[in-house]
Design a protein around this motif. Sequence first.
Motif, PDB file in Angstrom:
ATOM      1  N   HIS A  87       1.022  -1.509   0.243  1.00 29.52           N
ATOM      2  CA  HIS A  87      -0.501  -0.486  -0.179  1.00 29.52           C
ATOM      3  C   HIS A  87       0.840   1.268   0.089  1.00 29.52           C
ATOM      4  O   HIS A  87       1.752   1.519   0.267  1.00 29.52           O
ATOM      5  CB  HIS A  87      -0.914  -0.240   0.790  1.00 29.52           C
ATOM      6  N   LEU A  88       0.574   2.396  -0.463  1.00 31.28           N
ATOM      7  CA  LEU A  88       0.983   3.701  -0.180  1.00 31.28           C
ATOM      8  C   LEU A  88       1.321   3.801   0.738  1.00 31.28           C
ATOM      9  O   LEU A  88       0.783   3.713   2.636  1.00 31.28           O
ATOM     10  CB  LEU A  88      -0.131   4.398  -1.032  1.00 31.28           C
ATOM     11  N   SER A  89       2.148   4.624   1.111  1.00 29.39           N
ATOM     12  CA  SER A  89       2.726   4.958   2.167  1.00 29.39           C
ATOM     13  C   SER A  89       1.937   5.720   3.542  1.00 29.39           C
ATOM     14  O   SER A  89       1.087   6.393   3.245  1.00 29.39           O
ATOM     15  CB  SER A  89       3.630   6.307   2.290  1.00 29.39           C
ATOM     16  N   SER A  90       2.631   4.604   4.783  1.00 26.39           N
ATOM     17  CA  SER A  90       1.831   5.218   5.984  1.00 26.39           C
ATOM     18  C   SER A  90       1.642   6.237   6.733  1.00 26.39           C
ATOM     19  O   SER A  90       0.907   6.883   7.022  1.00 26.39           O
ATOM     20  CB  SER A  90       1.835   4.518   6.740  1.00 26.39           C
ATOM     21  N   GLY A  91       2.425   7.422   6.081  1.00 29.38           N
ATOM     22  CA  GLY A  91       3.008   8.783   6.063  1.00 29.38           C
ATOM     23  C   GLY A  91       2.446   9.985   5.800  1.00 29.38           C
ATOM     24  O   GLY A  91       1.470  10.954   6.169  1.00 29.38           O
ATOM     25  N   ILE A  92       1.090   9.388   4.606  1.00 27.17           N
ATOM     26  CA  ILE A  92       0.408  10.369   3.721  1.00 27.17           C
ATOM     27  C   ILE A  92      -1.203   9.493   3.798  1.00 27.17           C
ATOM     28  O   ILE A  92      -1.796  10.298   3.528  1.00 27.17           O
ATOM     29  CB  ILE A  92       0.547  10.550   2.787  1.00 27.17           C
ATOM     30  N   SER A  93      -1.287   8.535   4.204  1.00 27.42           N
ATOM     31  CA  SER A  93      -2.354   7.366   4.664  1.00 27.42           C
ATOM     32  C   SER A  93      -1.941   6.567   5.039  1.00 27.42           C
ATOM     33  O   SER A  93      -2.004   5.532   5.664  1.00 27.42           O
ATOM     34  CB  SER A  93      -3.379   6.640   3.156  1.00 27.42           C
ATOM     35  N   GLY A  94      -3.931   6.312   5.736  1.00 32.48           N
ATOM     36  CA  GLY A  94      -3.978   5.508   7.000  1.00 32.48           C
ATOM     37  C   GLY A  94      -4.353   3.717   6.135  1.00 32.48           C
ATOM     38  O   GLY A  94      -4.806   2.601   6.927  1.00 32.48           O
ATOM     39  N   THR A  95      -4.183   3.737   4.852  1.00 33.75           N
ATOM     40  CA  THR A  95      -4.619   2.631   4.513  1.00 33.75           C
ATOM     41  C   THR A  95      -3.727   1.323   4.736  1.00 33.75           C
ATOM     42  O   THR A  95      -4.149   0.272   4.780  1.00 33.75           O
ATOM     43  CB  THR A  95      -4.094   2.920   2.273  1.00 33.75           C
ATOM     44  N   TYR A  96      -2.537   2.000   4.421  1.00 34.91           N
ATOM     45  CA  TYR A  96      -0.841   0.699   6.022  1.00 34.91           C
ATOM     46  C   TYR A  96      -1.929   0.136   7.297  1.00 34.91           C
ATOM     47  O   TYR A  96      -2.093  -1.392   7.090  1.00 34.91           O
ATOM     48  CB  TYR A  96       0.347   0.507   5.709  1.00 34.91           C
ATOM     49  N   MET A  97      -2.573   0.575   7.194  1.00 34.06           N
ATOM     50  CA  MET A  97      -2.594   0.423   8.630  1.00 34.06           C
ATOM     51  C   MET A  97      -4.297  -0.417   8.827  1.00 34.06           C
ATOM     52  O   MET A  97      -4.389  -1.698   9.903  1.00 34.06           O
ATOM     53  CB  MET A  97      -3.584   2.083   9.540  1.00 34.06           C
TER      54      MET A  97
END
Length: 282
Positions: A87-97
């Motif tokens: 997934h896209l960077s956890s620094g700009i989105s909560g998708t990874y979490m």
Amino acid sequence: MKTAIVTDSTAYLPDDIKEELGIHTIPLMVTIDGKSFAEDVDLTTEAFYELVRGKGPLPKTSQPAIGDFETLYTQLAKDYDAIISIHLSSGISGTYMGAMQAGEIVEDIEVLPFDSEISAYPQGFYAVRAAQLANEGVEPRAILEELHEMKKTLKAYFMVDDLSHLQRGGRLSGAQAIVGGLLQVKPLLHFEDKVIVPFEKIRTTKKAMKRIADLLAEDAKDQLLDAAIIHANRYEQAVEWKEILEKKHPNVDFTISHFGPVIGTHLGEGAMGLGWVKRRGT
């Protein structure tokens, strides 16, 4: 073991590549004038830029619901032994979490989330490599090791026409955006420690594109690379740039990609980027 590869819509992988390699995609959402769209499902990139051009309010973007992850993972559990979810960077989105949380809930299958620490087609590089390895029967943890190795050679730089989109969307500090606007610069941006930060401040688009090309040339001197030119509704300019770069770097395999609705919301129309990674097996 049979391993499924999942990524999200912000990788902007072409349908033929996803179909050929068996990559599964979960969409992020974009809301325009109160109406929500699943990226690349309910709204194409071309339609998005038409909808938002000239409008004041910035569209809103949101990550997939945990329930959407659960549904996808549960379905995949019927045919696979493990899932690598990129997934896209956890620094700009909560998708990874969200992927992590859903993975802990779903039973009968191991879910291994991977934070790409980037987005757009460079994120797609990871999904493609993972799918190639999965199709060869490589064990999931060995695939993750390869993805972490990729991070050592993957680079991406981009520029925007208007910094206000990043500033208003909270993806770049207000002070940086104000300085950029006052000086009329075209700052090169990149991901560092999972967030978007300025790399260098450059006065014109032409000079910014030359600087990105120079950075590519440094890495292309002694190795084979896969590269992606990424544009926000600037296809003709992307094609021209690709032709120029191909002549200079016959050892680089170029493709053209785009910034779709979610990432385009934060970068704005006219953004251009270039990402590359060391080619597999070299």
